[in-house]
Design an enzyme around this catalytic site. Structure first.
Site, PDB file in Angstrom:
ATOM      1  N   CYS A 193       0.839  -1.199   0.000  1.00 22.31           N
ATOM      2  CA  CYS A 193       0.000   0.000   0.000  1.00 22.31           C
ATOM      3  C   CYS A 193       0.876   1.251   0.000  1.00 22.31           C
ATOM      4  CB  CYS A 193      -0.898  -0.009   1.235  1.00 22.31           C
ATOM      5  SG  CYS A 193      -1.972   1.424   1.347  1.00 22.31           S
ATOM      6  N   TRP A 194       0.575   2.187  -0.892  1.00 25.65           N
ATOM      7  CA  TRP A 194       1.336   3.441  -0.976  1.00 25.65           C
ATOM      8  C   TRP A 194       0.869   4.439   0.079  1.00 25.65           C
ATOM      9  CZ3 TRP A 194       1.565   5.235  -6.784  1.00 25.65           C
ATOM     10  CH2 TRP A 194       1.969   4.169  -7.606  1.00 25.65           C
ATOM     11  N   GLU A 195      -0.205   4.128   0.753  1.00 19.92           N
ATOM     12  CA  GLU A 195      -0.829   5.089   1.678  1.00 19.92           C
ATOM     13  C   GLU A 195      -1.189   6.380   0.953  1.00 19.92           C
ATOM     14  OE1 GLU A 195       1.936   5.515   4.913  1.00 19.92           O
ATOM     15  OE2 GLU A 195       2.494   3.422   4.602  1.00 19.92           O
TER      16      GLU A 195
END
Ligand code: SF4
Ligand code: SF4
Length: 154
Positions: A42-44
């Site tokens: 997840c890249w946030e």
């Protein structure tokens, strides 16, 4: 600090699947609800959180602004032109922020495959973006051949 989905809120619309740049939001085939299949990737970026019309996705926020035991909720309200953030700390303290939605119309940004191939000038530019396969270049992106590499230092 990846995302997770509140299954009881999700209606399986798939907006989060469409928008996730890491391609990790999927619809579970059995439950027909979204799930983050690879939290480590997840890249946030919060794209899915903001895109979800059911407010069904949370992300565990970075420790510098929301340490353990916190929650971060995001609510996009296009009719008001705002995105609201509610950060709840583990001691119960709450912080609320409201930001304007950016002015680019939702869904108006074309996919890379809909754009013309980059010009010679754009190849030299730092703003050239997207994966090579999505750039519409016949034959792919120019690359160095092995005989163009210097062999050893004189
Ligand atoms: Fe994908 Fe970004 Fe959502 Fe992570 S925060 S699941 S990278 S859209
Ligand atoms: Fe579920 Fe929200 Fe994703 Fe739609 S955008 S599938 S409601 S989590």
């Amino acid at each position: 600090m990846p995302t997770f989905v509140y299954m009881e809120r999700c209606d399986g619309c798939g907006h989060c699947v469409d928008i996730c740049p890491s391609d990790i939001m999927h619809i579970d085939k059995t439950y027909r609800r979204a799930i983050n299949i690879e939290p480590n990737m997840c890249w946030e970026c919060y794209s899915c959180v903001k895109a979800c019309p059911q407010n069904a996705i949370d992300a565990r926020g970075a420790a510098d602004f929301a340490p353990l035991g916190h929650s971060v909720r995001t609510l996009r309200e296009p009719e008001k032109g705002t995105i609201s953030w509610k950060v709840k700390f583990r001691n119960g303290h709450e912080k609320n922020f409201v930001s304007p939605i950016r002015t680019t119309d939702w869904g108006s940004i074309p996919a890379p495959t809909e754009l013309p191939p980059p010009s010679d000038e754009e190849f030299e530019s730092q703003v050239l973006a997207h994966e090579p396969d999505a750039l519409n270049i016949v034959g792919g992106v120019p690359t160095l051949t092995s005989d163009q590499f210097r062999k050893g230092v004189i």
